[in-house]
Design a protein around this motif. Structure first.
Motif, PDB file in Angstrom:
ATOM      1  N   GLU A  45      -7.861   4.848  -3.794  1.00 42.40           N
ATOM      2  CA  GLU A  45      -8.749   5.016  -2.655  1.00 42.40           C
ATOM      3  C   GLU A  45      -8.400   6.359  -2.028  1.00 42.40           C
ATOM      4  O   GLU A  45      -7.239   6.735  -1.982  1.00 42.40           O
ATOM      5  CB  GLU A  45      -8.518   3.891  -1.640  1.00 42.40           C
ATOM      6  CG  GLU A  45      -9.347   4.015  -0.379  1.00 42.40           C
ATOM      7  CD  GLU A  45      -9.098   2.862   0.603  1.00 42.40           C
ATOM      8  OE1 GLU A  45      -8.707   1.766   0.164  1.00 42.40           O
ATOM      9  OE2 GLU A  45      -9.274   3.097   1.805  1.00 42.40           O
ATOM     10  N   LYS A  66      -1.988  -1.135  -3.732  1.00 43.39           N
ATOM     11  CA  LYS A  66      -3.101  -0.249  -3.368  1.00 43.39           C
ATOM     12  C   LYS A  66      -2.580   1.179  -3.231  1.00 43.39           C
ATOM     13  O   LYS A  66      -1.558   1.407  -2.588  1.00 43.39           O
ATOM     14  CB  LYS A  66      -3.704  -0.716  -2.044  1.00 43.39           C
ATOM     15  CG  LYS A  66      -4.908   0.062  -1.587  1.00 43.39           C
ATOM     16  CD  LYS A  66      -5.452  -0.570  -0.309  1.00 43.39           C
ATOM     17  CE  LYS A  66      -6.611   0.208   0.244  1.00 43.39           C
ATOM     18  NZ  LYS A  66      -7.094  -0.394   1.508  1.00 43.39           N
ATOM     19  N   THR A 123       0.853  -1.186   0.000  1.00 44.21           N
ATOM     20  CA  THR A 123       0.000   0.000   0.000  1.00 44.21           C
ATOM     21  C   THR A 123       0.887   1.233   0.000  1.00 44.21           C
ATOM     22  O   THR A 123       1.855   1.313   0.752  1.00 44.21           O
ATOM     23  CB  THR A 123      -0.925   0.027   1.226  1.00 44.21           C
ATOM     24  OG1 THR A 123      -1.857  -1.052   1.129  1.00 44.21           O
ATOM     25  CG2 THR A 123      -1.697   1.337   1.315  1.00 44.21           C
TER      26      THR A 123
END
Length: 131
Positions: free
Chosen positions: A111, A88, A35
């Motif tokens: 995101e 991510k 991430t």
């Protein structure tokens, strides 16, 4: 057992982009769950317009030719590779609010979240890096 790599991207020049995406793709290819939290100038690395023209550090402009001669993938290709490997991307909500940026300004598939969102992932990371 899953290995986790947590990366904070807080700077927005071309060298930073190569560091972030090179480590992220290498970790993901090594079966790490990865991430990246993009904050402050680091948001440039995933901004649709900004990543097309990331600056090199002053005095390092000659690296541009070196990247071409070494067939180093360009940043859009590295972003695509990272996403294909399951990396991510979290764009910092606070920085976006401060800069007046909307999610649509960034590459697809990100995101939007705050530091707490990233910390939930990072607290169990085996490797944590900041660029």
């Amino acid at each position: 057992m899953t290995n986790r790599t947590a990366i904070i991207a807080a700077n927005g020049e071309l060298f930073d982009a190569y560091k972030v995406f090179n480590i992220a793709t290498a970790a993901a290819a090594s079966e790490h769950e990865v991430t990246i939290f993009f904050t402050f100038e680091g948001l440039n690395l995933i901004h649709k317009q900004a990543f097309q023209q990331l600056p090199l550090p002053a005095g390092k402009e000659h690296f541009a030719e070196g990247f071409k001669q070494a067939n180093v993938p360009e940043i859009p290709e590295l972003i695509e590779m990272a996403q294909e490997l399951g990396v991510k991307f979290i764009a910092c909500q606070m920085t976006m609010d401060v800069m007046g940026l909307e999610e649509s300004a960034f590459v697809d598939g990100i995101e939007v979240g705050g530091a707490v969102t990233f910390l939930e992932f990072a607290k169990e990371a085996d490797v944590t890096l900041t660029f």
